[in-house]
Write a protein that holds these residues in place. Structure first.
Motif, short mmCIF file in Angstrom:
data_model
loop_
_atom_site.label_atom_id
_atom_site.label_comp_id
_atom_site.label_asym_id
_atom_site.label_seq_id
_atom_site.Cartn_x
_atom_site.Cartn_y
_atom_site.Cartn_z
N VAL A 15 -65.84 13.76 124.37
CA VAL A 15 -64.42 13.39 124.31
C VAL A 15 -63.97 13.34 122.86
O VAL A 15 -64.60 12.68 122.03
CB VAL A 15 -64.16 12.02 124.97
N SER A 43 -64.51 21.12 136.02
CA SER A 43 -64.00 19.91 135.41
C SER A 43 -63.55 18.93 136.49
O SER A 43 -63.44 19.29 137.66
CB SER A 43 -62.84 20.22 134.46
N ARG A 51 -56.93 12.37 133.14
CA ARG A 51 -57.12 13.52 132.26
C ARG A 51 -58.38 14.29 132.68
O ARG A 51 -59.32 13.70 133.21
CB ARG A 51 -57.25 13.08 130.79
N GLN A 52 -58.37 15.60 132.41
CA GLN A 52 -59.47 16.46 132.81
C GLN A 52 -60.60 16.49 131.77
O GLN A 52 -60.33 16.59 130.57
CB GLN A 52 -58.97 17.90 133.00
N TYR A 53 -61.83 16.40 132.25
CA TYR A 53 -63.00 16.53 131.40
C TYR A 53 -64.05 17.37 132.12
O TYR A 53 -64.10 17.41 133.34
CB TYR A 53 -63.57 15.16 131.01
N THR A 54 -64.89 18.03 131.32
CA THR A 54 -65.92 18.90 131.86
C THR A 54 -67.29 18.40 131.44
O THR A 54 -67.53 18.20 130.25
CB THR A 54 -65.74 20.34 131.34
N SER A 104 -57.68 9.87 125.81
CA SER A 104 -58.78 10.27 124.94
C SER A 104 -59.01 9.24 123.83
O SER A 104 -60.15 8.93 123.48
CB SER A 104 -58.53 11.66 124.35
N LEU A 141 -70.30 13.45 128.90
CA LEU A 141 -68.94 13.88 128.59
C LEU A 141 -68.73 13.88 127.08
O LEU A 141 -69.15 12.95 126.39
CB LEU A 141 -67.91 12.95 129.24
N THR A 161 -64.73 20.30 121.31
CA THR A 161 -65.47 19.83 122.47
C THR A 161 -65.55 20.88 123.57
O THR A 161 -66.14 20.64 124.62
CB THR A 161 -64.84 18.55 123.05
#
Length: 368
Positions: free
Chosen positions: A205, A174, A187-190, A214, A203, A253
């Protein structure tokens, strides 16, 4: 020699004061070192307890510090995006020790002060050394552009992002992301894809209650908007070496990293089962894409499931972990788990109680 047990007891004493601890910490930090204020968002509500809680938990467990060195190095590299320099670490340490002394009251002693100072020094040096090394070969952040924004429902959007320069990551890792719509809030996203030739990132979200980032990404972001990305971090969900079966358990998600891992597995297939859960079938926002993957790969079994199916959408009823266990897909398998924190925790407990070895369960929780 640092007395780790004494540190843990002292941290428990301090942490019992709850929200007062981070409030005091940031007050001290910003008053004594006002230059650090610009590293943090204007609204500190979401950020307030993160830094001091993490510092206290890690530093007080200094006796097992070797187990978290990779995570500390990731943190050091990642914090470059805030403008954090080696010279800022002593300021944080001073504020931390002042906070600990304040809430320890009569239990504070010179020996405890020396332990905290030494332990924090070790953590800070690990982070700062990693940051300094990273500065020689990678940027502190990547500027990126939104090239597509596909809103799937009121809460969910699939966003395609193009970094302005090469962005390296492994499927399952991430990265933190920031938008000018919510300045200095990360913020963390993978990514939901393995690395592509064109470098774009997909992504997934979902707007969460109280999630200012978000919500902005789902509701306000548009193609052409600018984003800023931090470096890729984490290894909890990256593909482990082996030839045995894989069971993927996802909620919401949390299917995103699973999709990236499936794309990676296409190069060296292993028997793989993916169970994707949602409250209702309407929550399966990319159902057609996942079914297409399962149709394309004979080694992939895909099972969408939901808590309820009032309109006969044809998905299985039950939690993904319960169904995976009932179908015996976790026997002898490497299990990858991702979704909302409550779902991850409950699923992990169910898997262990069902006989799955804890070391066979791979996950990496993150925030919104």
């Amino acid at each position: 020699m640092v007395d780790a047990e004494r540190l843990k007891k002292n941290w428990s004493l301090v942490a019992a004061h709850g929200d007062q601890v981070p409030l005091y910490f940031y007050s001290v930090l910003f008053l004594t070192h006002p230059e650090t204020r610009d590293m943090f968002p204007m609204n500190m509500a979401a950020q307030r307890d993160k830094l001091v809680t993490a510092l206290g938990a890690v530093v007080s467990n200094v006796d097992t510090i070797e187990h978290v060195v990779p995570a500390l190095q990731d943190l050091g590299r990642d914090h470059r995006k805030f403008g954090a320099l080696r010279g800022h670490y002593p300021a944080v340490g001073e504020a931390l020790v002042a906070t600990l002394e304040h809430f320890s009251g009569p239990h504070w002693t010179p020996a405890i002060a020396a332990d905290w100072t030494a332990a924090y020094g070790l953590v800070a040096a690990t982070m700062a050394d990693a940051a300094d090394e990273a500065a020689h070969y990678t940027p502190a952040w990547w500027d990126a552009e939104v090239v597509a924004h596909d809103r799937r429902d009121l809460e969910t959007a699939v966003i395609t992002v193009a970094p302005g320069r090469r962005f390296d990551y492994l499927p399952g890792q991430s990265f933190s992301m920031c938008t000018d719509l919510r300045p200095r809030v990360w913020r963390q996203y993978t990514p939901a894809n393995a690395p592509r030739a064109d470098g774009t990132l997909e992504l997934h979200v979902r707007a969460v209650d109280g999630g200012e980032v978000s919500t902005a990404l789902v509701s306000l972001l548009r193609p052409g908007d600018a984003l800023r990305l931090g470096p890729a971090t984490g290894s909890g969900l990256t593909l482990q070496q082996g030839h045995g079966p894989i069971a993927m358990i996802a909620g919401g998600t949390g299917v995103a990293p699973m999709k990236a891992l499936i794309e990676q597995l296409a190069a060296a297939p292993r028997p793989t089962s993916l169970y994707w859960g949602a409250r209702t079938p309407a929550g399966h926002y990319c159902l057609d894409e996942m079914r297409a993957l399962a149709a394309a790969y004979e080694w992939l079994e895909f099972t969408p499931c939901a808590d309820e199916d009032l309109f006969g959408a044809g998905v299985r009823i039950g939690s993904p972990a319960e169904l995976a266990v009932a179908d015996r897909r976790c026997v002898g398998a490497a299990v990858y788990l991702c979704g909302p924190p409550g779902m991850v925790e409950a699923s992990g407990k169910h898997l262990v109680a069902s006989g799955v070895r804890a070391e066979a369960i791979h996950f990496e929780p993150f925030g919104e």
